[in-house]
Design a protein around this motif. Structure first.
Motif, PDB file in Angstrom:
ATOM      1  N   PRO A  38      -5.205  -4.091  11.700  1.00  0.00           N
ATOM      2  CA  PRO A  38      -6.792  -3.917  10.688  1.00  0.00           C
ATOM      3  C   PRO A  38      -6.098  -3.898   9.215  1.00  0.00           C
ATOM      4  O   PRO A  38      -4.869  -3.402   8.467  1.00  0.00           O
ATOM      5  N   TYR A  39      -7.826  -4.074   9.087  1.00  0.00           N
ATOM      6  CA  TYR A  39      -8.185  -4.585   7.799  1.00  0.00           C
ATOM      7  C   TYR A  39      -7.698  -3.041   6.917  1.00  0.00           C
ATOM      8  O   TYR A  39      -8.366  -2.130   7.484  1.00  0.00           O
ATOM      9  N   MET A  40      -7.034  -2.713   6.050  1.00  0.00           N
ATOM     10  CA  MET A  40      -7.417  -1.512   5.138  1.00  0.00           C
ATOM     11  C   MET A  40      -7.986  -1.599   2.938  1.00  0.00           C
ATOM     12  O   MET A  40      -7.423  -2.567   3.028  1.00  0.00           O
ATOM     13  N   PRO A  41      -8.908  -1.462   3.367  1.00  0.00           N
ATOM     14  CA  PRO A  41      -9.300  -1.272   1.876  1.00  0.00           C
ATOM     15  C   PRO A  41      -8.704  -1.256   0.595  1.00  0.00           C
ATOM     16  O   PRO A  41      -8.972  -1.813  -0.442  1.00  0.00           O
ATOM     17  N   SER A  42      -7.879  -0.450   1.091  1.00  0.00           N
ATOM     18  CA  SER A  42      -6.397   0.257   0.397  1.00  0.00           C
ATOM     19  C   SER A  42      -5.226  -1.034  -0.599  1.00  0.00           C
ATOM     20  O   SER A  42      -5.322  -0.945  -1.331  1.00  0.00           O
ATOM     21  N   LEU A  43      -5.560  -1.953   0.332  1.00  0.00           N
ATOM     22  CA  LEU A  43      -4.216  -2.503   0.222  1.00  0.00           C
ATOM     23  C   LEU A  43      -5.358  -3.837  -1.335  1.00  0.00           C
ATOM     24  O   LEU A  43      -4.746  -4.247  -0.871  1.00  0.00           O
ATOM     25  N   ASP A  44      -6.485  -4.065  -1.297  1.00  0.00           N
ATOM     26  CA  ASP A  44      -6.959  -4.954  -2.121  1.00  0.00           C
ATOM     27  C   ASP A  44      -8.116  -3.370  -3.315  1.00  0.00           C
ATOM     28  O   ASP A  44      -7.798  -4.085  -4.437  1.00  0.00           O
ATOM     29  N   ARG A  45      -7.536  -1.889  -3.327  1.00  0.00           N
ATOM     30  CA  ARG A  45      -8.229  -1.588  -4.344  1.00  0.00           C
ATOM     31  C   ARG A  45      -7.037  -0.489  -4.541  1.00  0.00           C
ATOM     32  O   ARG A  45      -6.767   0.199  -3.795  1.00  0.00           O
ATOM     33  N   LYS A  46      -7.044  -1.245  -6.544  1.00  0.00           N
ATOM     34  CA  LYS A  46      -5.698  -0.098  -6.340  1.00  0.00           C
ATOM     35  C   LYS A  46      -5.522   1.406  -6.165  1.00  0.00           C
ATOM     36  O   LYS A  46      -5.037   2.308  -6.217  1.00  0.00           O
TER      37      LYS A  46
END
Length: 277
Positions: free
Chosen positions: A47-55
């Motif tokens: 699953p994709y996590m927003p934290s992987l693209d938002r520092k």
């Protein structure tokens, strides 16, 4: 045994197919004995996590995580590595490149010679730092008066066993007005900024001529991130371009002065007739 960390983290959602196929926005996370391993996307979709693209979200996740350190695959690319390195720095989590181990590199706790060398480096660096402190203070005053902005440039380099750390140098280039404005807003208490490669200042050109911009690296030696002499300290940009075999050299503690430079300095010079001078 390696287990996936993703299913244990709440508040994630399924990513669109085009996002899953984009390596720059997707990676595989695994938990291994207190370590978070960041790798290229595998066969099994996670699953994709927003934290992987938002520092900021990633920093919060790392702060609330029990992990001791992060290991990241160099194949993820320089941009992704810097993203994770910056986040780990803010979360006070050490980050290492996943590189082949070297059998010749002794364990720190098992080698008395390693500890002796570290103490010698630390003591020598402290003496050198005290000796050149008037010069460094003078450079800081001149930079503050004539070149507004950050005093230091800091870029990610690779240290012992692949550990990422920032190398300190005096800034030798000018900063654009935009960069100065952004620094004043986002980094008011930060004296360290990555160099904006625009134009070398007059003072910077003089510092580069005599190697004075490298004096702050003595702080890296005091922190145990570098040695006075050792293998060349590679930047993150250069390290990601190495092949797997060459990456073994990243296991050693890098030095301010490369051993190859020392060898070339004391290498006998041959005359035009083939005689050694």
């Amino acid at each position: 045994m390696a287990t996936s960390l993703i299913p244990t983290l709440p508040n994630y959602y399924t990513v669109k197919q085009q996002q899953q196929d984009n390596p720059s926005q997707y990676c595989t996370l695994q938990w291994r004995r207190g370590q978070l391993v960041v790798m290229l996307p595998g066969v099994v979709k996670q699953p994709y996590m927003p934290s992987l693209d938002r520092k900021q979200l990633l920093v919060e996740c790392l702060n609330h995580s029990p992990i001791n350190l992060v290991r990241i695959d160099p194949k993820l690319g320089e941009a992704k590595l810097k993203f994770w390195a910056d986040a780990c720095e803010q979360a006070s989590k050490p980050i290492f490149l996943r590189i082949p181990s070297s059998n010749k590199q002794p364990k720190q706790t098992d080698s008395a010679l390693w500890w002796f060398k570290r103490f010698t480096d630390w003591l020598a660096a402290l003496v050198f730092l005290l000796a050149v402190s008037p010069i460094m203070l003078g450079l800081v005053l001149l930079m503050s008066l004539y070149y507004p902005g950050s005093l230091f440039s800091c870029e990610w380099h690779v240290g012992e066993r692949g550990k990422l750390f920032k190398v300190f140098k005096f800034r030798t280039t000018t900063l654009s007005k935009k960069a100065i404005g952004e620094q004043a807003i986002a980094h008011q208490s930060n004296l360290c900024q990555r160099e904006d490669e625009q134009e070398i200042t007059t003072l910077g050109r003089w510092m580069r001529k005599y190697g004075l911009e490298n004096l702050p690296q003595l702080l890296n030696v005091l922190r145990g991130e570098m040695s006075l002499t050792g293998p060349k300290c590679l930047s993150l940009e250069d390290a990601v371009r190495l092949n797997i075999q060459t990456q073994r050299q990243l296991n050693a503690l890098p030095g301010i002065t490369s051993l190859s430079q020392v060898e070339e300095k004391f290498q006998p010079v041959e005359s035009g007739c083939g005689e050694t001078l």
